[in-house]
Write a protein that holds these residues in place. Structure first.
Motif, PDB file in Angstrom:
ATOM      1  N   GLU A   1      -1.812   5.411  -3.758  1.00 46.84           N
ATOM      2  CA  GLU A   1      -2.097   6.110  -5.011  1.00 46.84           C
ATOM      3  C   GLU A   1      -0.806   6.572  -5.686  1.00 46.84           C
ATOM      4  OE1 GLU A   1      -4.768   9.338  -4.307  1.00 46.84           O
ATOM      5  OE2 GLU A   1      -6.226   8.119  -3.217  1.00 46.84           O
ATOM      6  N   SER A   2      -0.900   6.845  -6.979  1.00 51.21           N
ATOM      7  CA  SER A   2       0.242   7.378  -7.713  1.00 51.21           C
ATOM      8  C   SER A   2       0.656   8.717  -7.126  1.00 51.21           C
ATOM      9  CB  SER A   2      -0.108   7.556  -9.195  1.00 51.21           C
ATOM     10  OG  SER A   2      -0.337   6.309  -9.806  1.00 51.21           O
TER      11      SER A   2
ATOM     12  N   GLN B   1       1.569  -0.129  -0.892  1.00 52.84           N
ATOM     13  CA  GLN B   1       0.372   0.186  -1.651  1.00 52.84           C
ATOM     14  C   GLN B   1      -0.003   1.644  -1.448  1.00 52.84           C
ATOM     15  OE1 GLN B   1      -1.784  -3.279   0.211  1.00 52.84           O
ATOM     16  NE2 GLN B   1      -2.476  -3.613  -1.885  1.00 52.84           N
TER      17      GLN B   1
ATOM     18  N   ASN C   1      -0.226   0.714  -7.277  1.00 51.74           N
ATOM     19  CA  ASN C   1      -1.360   1.602  -6.999  1.00 51.74           C
ATOM     20  C   ASN C   1      -2.683   0.898  -7.325  1.00 51.74           C
ATOM     21  OD1 ASN C   1      -1.390   1.544  -9.766  1.00 51.74           O
ATOM     22  ND2 ASN C   1      -1.016   3.725 -10.061  1.00 51.74           N
TER      23      ASN C   1
ATOM     24  N   LYS D   1       5.684   6.108  -2.956  1.00 55.00           N
ATOM     25  CA  LYS D   1       5.984   4.691  -2.743  1.00 55.00           C
ATOM     26  C   LYS D   1       7.464   4.401  -2.989  1.00 55.00           C
ATOM     27  CE  LYS D   1       2.758   3.201  -5.589  1.00 55.00           C
ATOM     28  NZ  LYS D   1       2.085   4.490  -5.935  1.00 55.00           N
TER      29      LYS D   1
END
Length: 466
Positions: A181-182, A179, A293, A186
């Motif tokens: 943010e963009s 998990q 996200n 990830k």
């Protein structure tokens, strides 16, 4: 036990084990002609002693021998090295025993009386497979170094801790939920999990759940049989089959429809699936890593994401850290991207002008590492010198100065103070307001005030601002 030849140690090695001296001599001569360094033993105990010392690349061993037979010696050798290539020599009546030995780890067997050409071919094949395995191990190590947890560049303590966690998680078979943010990496974390795992030599298959039309998602995941729907002119393997023996990375898992969530849950629980239009179950030897996200817990509460699937996916949870929370990585990553994009564009860059670096440090990076990479690439393309200047950066990053304090007019009855004292008081107010506006970040404050960080530090000291 006798060494039949003294050859360079760089040559591959063979151990010939037989209680018949004539057979030992003949096989030694044949294998020496194949450019192998050959050692011999008369029984299983001698063979085991020799293998413990030298770890021969290939072992050619009779089953029937005094003191310790070939089957017991095989078991002992494999306990030392599971990758040992052991070829058993057996009588026709013992073929069933030799077949079982292959199931237990032997490389192959030959039946007496044997053909010398068959021996040559088997030994060559064993050496080729051993070399291939060594190449795979080397490639796996290289991939792990490049894409594993150690390949994640950071100087941030929290990121270093995350990197250690990734390395630990990678060694397991657990499903992983990433998990963040963009733009926080990830996909890089997913690759690190894969290439740091025992599945590193298998495929890493990536699927962006948000980029596939709703009507094609099931076929994309599980494949389809010929004629399953209009346009299905041939059987197609889905992503689960493509990832066999490796890792399936499902990005943007929060965009998956509830209907497909049910099917994914079944695969995770039962480890099997059917192609669209098919009825035969297909086993899924796949590790699943997912990323999002979005707030999956909030989606579960809202009823848009299945709670049972969330629990199944959330075996191990990893959270990436926004770039704004690890400012020490901005310089490290910016220089990394500068080197990469300078090489891609065949230009020579010496680094960042201090003012340009101040701009990078002052920016909040809502797009995180991906935005930083794009900014540096753009700067490399736009630069007309060997140094990145503020004007080479995107306009949103190039230190646009915003007023943080508007001077108020003097009241009619306000006493006039000495100019130096008034200016100093006003400067102190402006600096304090700017620091508060930037959350105490001195680099951003310096950029907003249009001065260098060093000048700001001097002023902080002069005004007693801590």
């Amino acid at each position: 036990m006798t060494d039949t030849a003294t050859l360079p140690t760089a040559l591959p090695t063979a151990l010939v084990v037989d209680d018949d001296e004539a057979i030992r001599h003949m096989l030694s001569a044949v294998l020496s002609q194949e450019s192998l360094q050959v050692t011999t033993a008369t029984n299983g105990l001698e063979a085991l002693e020799s293998f413990q010392k030298h770890h021969a690349d290939v072992v050619l061993m009779d089953i029937r021998m005094p003191r310790m037979n070939g089957l017991k010696a095989l078991k002992a050798i494999l306990e030392i090295d599971r990758r040992a290539a052991v070829i058993l020599v057996t009588a026709f009546a013992e073929v069933a025993t030799a077949v079982q030995a292959i199931k237990d780890g032997a490389f192959d067997y030959v039946i007496k009386p044997f053909d010398l050409e068959e021996i040559r071919l088997l030994v060559r094949r064993a050496l080729e497979i051993r070399a291939m395995r060594a190449d795979i191990v080397s490639l796996r190590r290289e991939l792990s170094d490049r894409y594993g947890a150690e390949g994640i560049l950071t100087d941030n303590p929290r990121m270093l801790e995350l990197r250690q966690t990734i390395a630990k998680v990678a060694r397991s078979q657990a499903t992983v939920l990433i998990q963040g943010e963009s733009g926080t990496g990830k996909e890089l974390v997913a690759a690190a999990v894969h290439y740091g795992s025992p599945r590193a030599t298998g495929p890493l298959v990536r699927v962006n759940c948000a980029a596939i039309p709703e009507g094609l998602l099931e076929s994309e995941f599980f494949g389809h049989e010929k004629g399953a729907f209009t346009g299905a002119t041939a059987r197609r393997r889905g992503r689960f089959e493509q990832a066999e023996g490796g890792t399936l990375f499902l990005d943007e898992i929060g965009e998956m429809s509830q209907g497909l969530q049910v099917k994914l849950l079944r695969v995770l629980q039962e480890r099997e699936f059917e192609r669209v239009g098919g009825t035969d179950p297909i086993r899924a030897d796949v590790r699943v890593v997912v990323a999002t996200n979005r707030d999956l817990e909030g989606m579960v509460r809202a009823g848009t994401f299945r709670q049972d699937l969330y629990f199944r996916l959330n075996v191990v949870s990893l959270k990436t850290i926004p770039l704004r929370e690890r400012p020490e990585d901005i310089l490290l990553l910016a220089n990394h991207f500068l080197e990469r994009f300078a090489a891609d564009n065949d230009v020579t860059m010496r680094g960042f002008d201090p003012a340009a670096m101040d701009c990078l440090l002052a920016y909040a990076w809502p797009g995180n590492v991906r935005e930083l990479a794009n900014a540096v690439e753009r700067a490399v393309v736009m630069s007309t010198t060997s140094v990145i200047l503020p004007e080479d950066l995107p306009e949103t990053i190039a230190c646009g100065q915003q007023p943080v304090f508007e001077p108020r007019p003097l009241a009619e009855n306000e006493p006039i103070r000495p100019l130096r004292e008034a200016v100093s008081a006003f400067e102190s107010q402006v600096i304090r307001r700017a620091l508060a506006h930037n959350g105490g970040n001195r680099a951003r404050t310096a950029v907003q005030l249009g001065i260098s960080r060093r000048a700001l530090l001097y002023k902080l000291q002069d005004h007693g601002i801590t």
